[in-house]
Design an enzyme around this catalytic site. Structure first.
Site, PDB file in Angstrom:
ATOM      1  N   HIS A 463       0.816  -1.218   0.000  1.00  0.00           N
ATOM      2  CA  HIS A 463       0.000   0.000   0.000  1.00  0.00           C
ATOM      3  C   HIS A 463       0.851   1.270   0.000  1.00  0.00           C
ATOM      4  O   HIS A 463       0.312   2.378  -0.112  1.00  0.00           O
ATOM      5  CB  HIS A 463      -0.927   0.005   1.220  1.00  0.00           C
ATOM      6  CG  HIS A 463      -2.239   0.668   0.964  1.00  0.00           C
ATOM      7  ND1 HIS A 463      -2.573   1.250  -0.247  1.00  0.00           N
ATOM      8  CD2 HIS A 463      -3.324   0.866   1.771  1.00  0.00           C
ATOM      9  CE1 HIS A 463      -3.789   1.765  -0.180  1.00  0.00           C
ATOM     10  NE2 HIS A 463      -4.260   1.541   1.041  1.00  0.00           N
ATOM     11  N   ASP A 467      -2.363   1.793  -4.761  1.00  0.00           N
ATOM     12  CA  ASP A 467      -3.627   2.150  -4.116  1.00  0.00           C
ATOM     13  C   ASP A 467      -4.700   1.101  -4.424  1.00  0.00           C
ATOM     14  O   ASP A 467      -4.533   0.248  -5.297  1.00  0.00           O
ATOM     15  CB  ASP A 467      -4.101   3.541  -4.549  1.00  0.00           C
ATOM     16  CG  ASP A 467      -4.181   3.693  -6.058  1.00  0.00           C
ATOM     17  OD1 ASP A 467      -4.734   2.779  -6.712  1.00  0.00           O
ATOM     18  OD2 ASP A 467      -3.692   4.699  -6.599  1.00  0.00           O
TER      19      ASP A 467
END
Length: 493
Positions: A463, A467
């Protein structure tokens, strides 16, 4: 007589008594006085009046007994010394704990058979002690006559069938080591148990029966149970009234005797590599995304192509289609085929699609990868997978096969399960876990129920650079290729 005359004058000059120390194993007698020690052979002292010439006081010397490790049952021939409760120079009494030993089946506390002083420990901690070999040397008082002669002379180890005994409150209690251990684990004094074996030997059944009386438990009959003749018609037990509730059978319980040993072994091989990789993976913030894929058309296509691949000597599974679809998706979303440096300052986009496949082998989890999937056909991918699986099963995968991966798929569904939470393999930034294929009811565009081949997929992404939207779009594209396999033809090169 000249020697006697010399001794007589020597004694008068000393003006003191001379003690004669007699040692059973010695062949000479020592005369001790201040600063002088005279040793004479017994043959020189053969005269009829020596009792009038010397006042003798017999001083008892300690007798060294080698206390051997007795047979502790269960066919055990060697044990590991885990703890000493005594040290050299300590005084011990009968039934005092000497040490704790551990076999591959149980831990046993060894107790002393003698009253005396510990003179030597034959083993250090964690050393192997053998049944029938000396465990400790104990110095006992010979005047008490508690040490039988056979205990001093080394004897061969006792066989598994031989029984040992322990003496409690002045009388011998006969029991095997296994029975004594069972009694000790249940805090039962053997002196309170009535033995039913030969020579009043205490059997395992005696311990269990004694325990049942104390706890009120009902034990199953012994294999040697007395055979009860059938009752005569006049002695038959009257049947219970029908209106009474049926008796609930009493559960049969017996004390649980557990014997086991914890095992410690060094981490090595693939397990060591897994520890290093998974420890590094903990630093990565994982983003998860799950979906389901309808593989109905792909199942039909594979059934048509399996015979063709088999003719070419290749086993065709679903995995080559999954891998090729992933490669086509990576062409559209190259960030998923990248790596992040340790300082998190630079992203490297990989040109090659080296897609790894997690394999469960006897050596542990390994992840070989198919190189350059972007330029391979489905058949070429299947052929390479066959090679990697054969080498993986034989434990012969090379370094080149196990390194250089850029993206990974884990087919956990071959074992079972639907969804998973895959862990990213650094320096990669994404991984997918594939669940098992299930036949489930689904609705078509007309609202009609049909039978569908459904597979669940679970994605994990780094992450820090990926995204949720990117991961979802990649998953949708990968899903579309598998749900409409013909569409892959448009993007194949």
């Amino acid at each position: 007589m000249a020697a006697v005359t010399a001794l007589r004058s020597s004694c008068r000059a000393a003006g003191r008594l001379v003690c004669i120390h007699r040692v059973r194993s010695c062949s000479s007698i020592r005369f001790i006085k201040s600063k002088y020690v005279c040793v004479f052979d017994k043959s020189a002292l053969k005269f009829s009046h020596q009792q009038r010439l010397f006042r003798t006081s017999a001083v008892s010397c300690g007798q060294i007994v080698q206390f051997k490790l007795s047979d502790i049952g269960e066919g055990i021939t060697e044990v590991t010394v885990k703890e000493w409760y005594i040290k050299e120079g300590d005084s011990v009494s009968q039934f005092d704990s000497i040490c704790e030993v551990q076999s591959d089946k149980a831990s046993v506390t060894i107790t002393s058979r003698y009253d005396g002083i510990i003179r030597k420990l034959h083993y250090n901690l964690d050393e192997i002690a053998y049944v029938g070999k000396p465990l400790v040397d104990i110095e006992i008082d010979a005047s008490k006559g508690v040490a039988p002669e056979e205990d001093v002379v080394e004897t061969p180890p006792m066989s598994h069938e031989e029984h040992t005994h322990q003496e409690i409150k002045g009388h011998k209690t006969l029991a095997t080591p296994a029975v004594r251990r069972l009694a000790m684990e249940n805090n039962i004094k053997l002196s309170e148990v009535v033995g039913t074996g030969k020579d009043n030997r205490i059997l395992k059944e005696d311990i269990l029966n004694y325990l049942a009386k104390q706890t009120g438990a009902i034990l199953p009959p012994s294999p040697k149970a007395e055979i009860i003749p059938p009752l005569l018609k006049s002695e038959t037990v009257p049947a219970a009234p029908k209106d009474k509730a049926r008796k609930i059978p009493v559960s049969v319980s017996r004390p649980i005797v557990f014997s086991g040993k914890d095992k410690t072994e060094p981490i090595s091989g693939f397990h060591k590599a897994m520890v290093k990789t998974m420890s590094a993976a903990l630093k990565i913030p994982h983003f998860g995304y799950c979906d389901e894929v309808d593989l109905t058309q792909l199942v039909q296509l594979r059934e048509e192509l399996k015979p063709v691949a088999q003719i070419r000597g290749v086993k065709l599974s679903f995995m080559p289609f999954f891998i090729k679809a992933a490669s086509l998706g990576l062409l559209q979303y190259p960030i998923l085929n990248a790596s992040l440096d340790e300082s998190c300052q630079n992203v490297t986009y990989k040109a090659s699609h080296n897609i790894g496949v997690a394999m469960d082998t006897e050596q542990g989890l390994i992840v070989p990868n198919v190189k350059n999937v972007q330029v391979c056909s489905v058949f070429e991918i299947a052929s390479e997978l066959n090679r990697l699986q054969s080498l993986g099963s034989a434990g012969q995968l090379g370094t080149n096969d196990l390194t250089g991966g850029t993206f990974t798929l884990s087919n956990i569904g071959t074992i079972g399960g639907t969804y998973a939470k895959p862990v990213i393999l650094p320096p990669e930034v994404a991984i997918g876990a594939l669940g098992k294929i299930q036949v489930l009811p689904r609705f078509n565009g007309k609202g009609e129920v049909f039978k569908a081949q459904i597979m669940n997929v679970s994605w994990s992404a780094d992450h820090r650079i990926i995204d949720g939207a990117t991961m979802a779009r990649f998953s949708n594209l990968w899903k579309s290729y598998l749900e409409n396999p013909a569409s892959m033809l448009l993007d194949l090169k």
